[in-house]
Design an enzyme around this catalytic site. Structure first.
Site, PDB file in Angstrom:
ATOM      1  N   GLU A 164       1.518   0.242  -4.910  1.00 43.75           N
ATOM      2  CA  GLU A 164       1.029   1.511  -5.438  1.00 43.75           C
ATOM      3  C   GLU A 164       2.220   2.458  -5.528  1.00 43.75           C
ATOM      4  O   GLU A 164       2.805   2.811  -4.501  1.00 43.75           O
ATOM      5  CB  GLU A 164      -0.009   2.111  -4.489  1.00 43.75           C
ATOM      6  N   ASP A 203       0.845  -1.183   0.000  1.00 42.57           N
ATOM      7  CA  ASP A 203       0.000   0.000   0.000  1.00 42.57           C
ATOM      8  C   ASP A 203       0.893   1.250   0.000  1.00 42.57           C
ATOM      9  O   ASP A 203       1.884   1.303   0.724  1.00 42.57           O
ATOM     10  CB  ASP A 203      -0.859  -0.045   1.267  1.00 42.57           C
TER      11      ASP A 203
END
Ligand code: CA
Length: 615
Positions: A329, A300
Site C-alpha cells: 500500500e 501493509d
C-alpha cells in the site's frame, strides 16, 4: 544446541528464563546473557532443550522490562508469550524438500483471502474450516456439486493467493479454540511465527508450523504461488511488544515531543530507518521465503517504511529468487514523522522499480470515492471518473493521450500498479454499489461486477481480486469488518450457483488474460505506443485497442476492449475488418463467440466487450 541472541543496546543486563510450560509457573532456570558487541547479547547452552519454553528479561537504566520471547522467536507457545525450543526440521511435512515455487506465470493474477472467510461457512464443504489445512483439501464441493476451496482457485485460474495476516497476532485468544472468533490480524505479536488460531492445535508449538508448510505445499502443487500480507509498520501494543520489551525506545518512531507517532492509525509506527528495525524486516521476509517457501510479500501501509528499507527488502528477496514479488500500500493511514521524500509511497515508486503498489485511482474511479460510500463512480454512470479509469487501464504510467489529466501517472512500468476494485478493507463491491445505488437489482449488480472486473483484468497492471467477488459476495454493508462475525465475513459458497454466469465470465476473463500477453505489455513505452483510447462520444464508456508487438507471440494482432457504463448501448466505430468476439456481457468464449466483418461493434448498456483481430 540452542543459541540465544538479543539486540538490546541500552540494557545493563539480559536474563534468559527457561520454563517447562508455555504459560504460568515459575522459571526453572535463569541465565545471564553475555555482551556480544554492537548492542547484541548472547548465550550458548550446551544441552538439549527441546520442549522447553523461554523468555528474555531486559534490565534497562529505568528498571526491568516485561518478559518477552524477543523479536526473533521462530516458535512460540500458546498465545505467543514464550518462545518454544523445537526441532524446526521435524516440522517439515512429507515431501517438503521437493516443494518448489510453481513457475511464474507471465500474467500474474493475485487473489486475496482470509483463512476463516474462505472456509468457515457450512456451504464450503471443507472439513478443516477456518484452518491452514482448509487450503490442502481437494475435492470439496457445494451442495450443487460445484468446486470450492483450492479446486475453486485452480478452476478460476488465479496465479497467486495473498493470505491476510498469518503471522502470530494478538487479538484472538488461542486457548479458546472452540469459541467462534474473528479478526483480520493486523495486530502483530510475533513476526516470525504462524498464528496459532488457524492451526488444529495451538498448544503444540510445532503444529502451526507444520500445517502452514502443508498449506504452502498444497498451493504450490496446485500451481499457485503464496503471498503473505506482512505488517511490520506497527504492532498490537508497544508495551507488550517483543520489540519494545527487548530494546525499549529503539523500534518505534516518536514525534519531537516524545509521544509515539501513529502513522498506522493503530497507536504506533515502527522506525524502519533504524538499523535494528530494518534488519528485522529484511531478515524476517527472507526467513519466510526460505523456511516457508513464501513467494511474495504484500506490505501493509508501505509508505511508513523508508525507501532504503524497501530496497533492501527487494534486494534480499531477489537474491533468494528473482521471481519473488514485493508490493504494498503506497500510503500511510495518518501523518508520520518520516519525511515524505524518504517514504516508500506511491509518489516515490520511480525510486523502487522492483516493487509494485496498489492503484487506488482505478478502484475509486470504478466504484466511487473512498471517503463517501454514497457517491458512485464510473460503474454507476459517473462521467467524471472516466479519466481515473483510463489512468488505471495504462497501469498508472505516462501515456500521450492522458498527458494533462488527473490523476497523474506514478508507475515506471505498467506491472508496477496493482489493478483492483475491492479488497478486505472497506466495502466489497456489491455492498459499495448498493450503498450508492440502493435500488440496484441483483442482476444489475452482477452486470456491473463483470464490468468492473473486465477493467481490472484488461488493465496493463497486475490484477488483484478480493476473494468471493466472483460469487457476488456481500459483507452485509459492513465496511470495517475486521472483527465482525462469520455471518458478515464468511463467503457463502451458494453464491457460486446463484451467480454462476458471473463466475463463468470472470473465469474466462482470467484465462483470456493469461493466454494473451498483449494485456501485460512489458514497458511503459510499449503501452504508450500500442494502447489507444477510442472516441466514445458522450457515452460514459472507455474503449481502447491494444496492438500486439510481434515479439510477444500473441495469437491476436489487436485487442478491442470496451467498458460501457452508460445506460445506452454504444455503437463503436472501427476500421472495417474481421473482429472475433470473445466476451460480450455474459456471453464469453476462449475460442471466440463469432467473427464479424464490420466497422461497428455494438456494446449493450452496463456491459463490457472484448473482441480481437486475429492474425
Ligand atoms: Ca496469536
Amino acid at each position: 544446541m540452542p543459541k540465544f541472541t538479543l539486540y538490546s543496546p541500552n540494557a545493563r543486563s539480559v536474563e534468559l528464563r527457561l520454563y517447562r510450560e508455555a504459560q504460568g509457573g515459575a522459571p526453572e532456570h535463569r541465565y545471564n546473557l553475555e555482551v556480544a558487541g554492537n548492542g547484541w547479547w548472547r548465550l550458548h547452552l550446551y544441552c538439549d532443550l527441546t520442549g522447553w519454553y523461554y523468555t528474555y528479561r531486559v534490565q534497562n537504566p529505568d528498571g526491568w522490562q516485561r518478559e518477552t520471547p524477543g523479536p526473533w522467536a521462530t516458535a512460540v507457545g500458546i498465545n505467543g508469550a514464550r518462545g518454544a525450543i523445537i526441532d524446526l526440521e521435524a516440522t517439515n511435512p512429507e515431501g517438503w524438500e521437493a516443494d518448489r515455487r510453481p513457475p511464474l506465470c507471465a500474467s500474474p493474477i493475485i487473489y486475496e483471502l482470509h483463512h476463516r472467510d474462505f472456509s468457515i461457512s457450512h456451504t464450503s464443504g471443507i472439513h478443516h474450516k477456518g484452518r491452514y489445512l482448509a487450503l490442502t483439501e481437494s475435492g470439496t464441493r457445494t451442495a450443487d456439486n460445484l468446486a470450492t476451496g483450492i479446486d475453486h482457485l485452480t478452476e478460476l485460474g488465479i496465479t497467486h493467493v495473498q493470505l491476510l495476516p498469518s503471522f502470530d497476532f494478538s487479538s484472538i485468544d488461542e486457548t479458546e479454540a472452540r469459541v467462534p472468533h474473528y479478526n483480520w490480524g493486523y495486530d502483530p505479536q510475533n513476526y516470525n511465527v504462524p498464528e496459532g488460531s488457524y492451526a488444529t492445535d495451538a498448544v503444540n508449538p510445532s503444529v502451526r508450523i507444520r500445517e502452514f508448510k502443508m498449506m504452502v505445499a498444497a498451493l504450490h502443487k496446485a500451481g499457485i504461488r503464496v503471498v503473505l500480507d506482512v505488517v511490520y509498520n506497527h504492532v498490537a501494543s508497544v508495551a507488550a511488544s517483543p520489540l519494545e520489551c527487548a530494546a525499549p525506545g529503539i523500534y518505534f518512531r516518536r514525534w519531537p515531543d516524545g509521544t509515539l507517532a501513529n502513522g498506522s492509525g493503530c497507536g504506533n509506527e515502527t522506525a524502519s530507518e533504524h538499523e535494528a528495525m530494518r534488519q528485522l524486516i529484511v531478515e524476517s521476509v527472507a526467513y519466510w521465503a526460505e523456511e516457508y517457501h513464501i513467494d511474495g510479500f504484500r506490505f501493509d501501509l508501505m509508505a511508513l517504511h523508508d525507501i532504503a528499507t524497501m530496497k533492501a527488502v527487494s534486494r534480499r528477496l531477489h537474491a533468494i529468487d528473482p521471481t519473488i514479488c514485493v508490493y504494498g500500500e503506497g500510503w500511510a493511514a495518518a501523518p508520520s514523522p518520516l519525511p515524505a521524500r524518504q517514504a516508500a509511497s506511491k509518489a516515490n515508486m520511480a525510486k523502487l522499480p522492483a516493487i509494485a503498489a496498489f492503484g487506488d485511482e482505478l478502484r475509486d474511479g470504478l466504484r466511487g470515492p473512498f471517503a463517501d460510500d454514497k457517491l458512485g463512480g464510473f460503474l454507476l454512470g459517473n462521467a467524471q471518473a472516466i479519466s481515473a479509469v483510463k489512468r488505471g487501464i495504462v497501469g498508472a504510467t505516462n501515456h500521450p493521450q492522458l498527458a494533462d489529466i488527473h490523476p497523474p501517472h506514478w508507475a515506471k512500468r505498467p506491472a508496477q500498479m496493482l489493478s483492483y476494485v475491492s479488497c478486505h478493507d472497506d466495502l466489497c463491491l456489491y455492498d459499495r454499489l448498493l450503498s450508492a445505488s440502493p435500488t440496484l437489482s441483483t442482476d444489475e449488480a452482477e452486470r456491473l461486477s463483470l464490468l468492473a472486473h473486465t477493467a481490472v483484468l484488461t488493465a496493463q497492471a497486475t490484477p488483484f481480486i478480493f476473494s468471493g467477488e466472483e460469487l457476488l459476495r456481500s459483507k452485509r454493508g459492513v465496511r470495517n469488518s475486521y472483527n465482525s462475525s462469520d455471518m458478515i465475513n464468511a463467503i457463502d459458497w451458494r453464491g457460486k450457483s446463484l451467480h454462476y454466469q458471473l463466475f463463468t465470465a470472470l473465469r474466462r476473463l482470467i484465462h483470456l488474460r493469461r493466454q494473451h500477453p498483449l494485456f501485460q505489455l512489458p514497458t511503459a513505452k510499449a503501452v504508450a505506443a500500442r494502447l489507444r483510447f477510442l472516441d466514445v462520444g458522450n457515452h460514459v464508456a472507455v474503449a481502447f485497442t491494444i496492438d500486439a508487438p510481434p515479439s510477444i507471440g500473441d495469437s491476436w494482432k489487436q485487442a478491442v476492449v470496451v467498458l460501457n457504463a452508460d445506460e445506452r448501448p454504444l455503437h463503436l466505430a472501427l476500421p472495417l475488418n474481421y473482429y472475433t468476439l470473445y466476451l460480450k456481457s455474459f456471453q464469453s468464449s476462449l475460442s471466440g463467440l463469432t467473427t464479424l466483418h464490420t466497422d461497428t461493434l455494438e456494446v449493450p448498456p452496463h456491459s463490457p466487450l472484448i473482441a480481437a483481430v486475429v492474425s
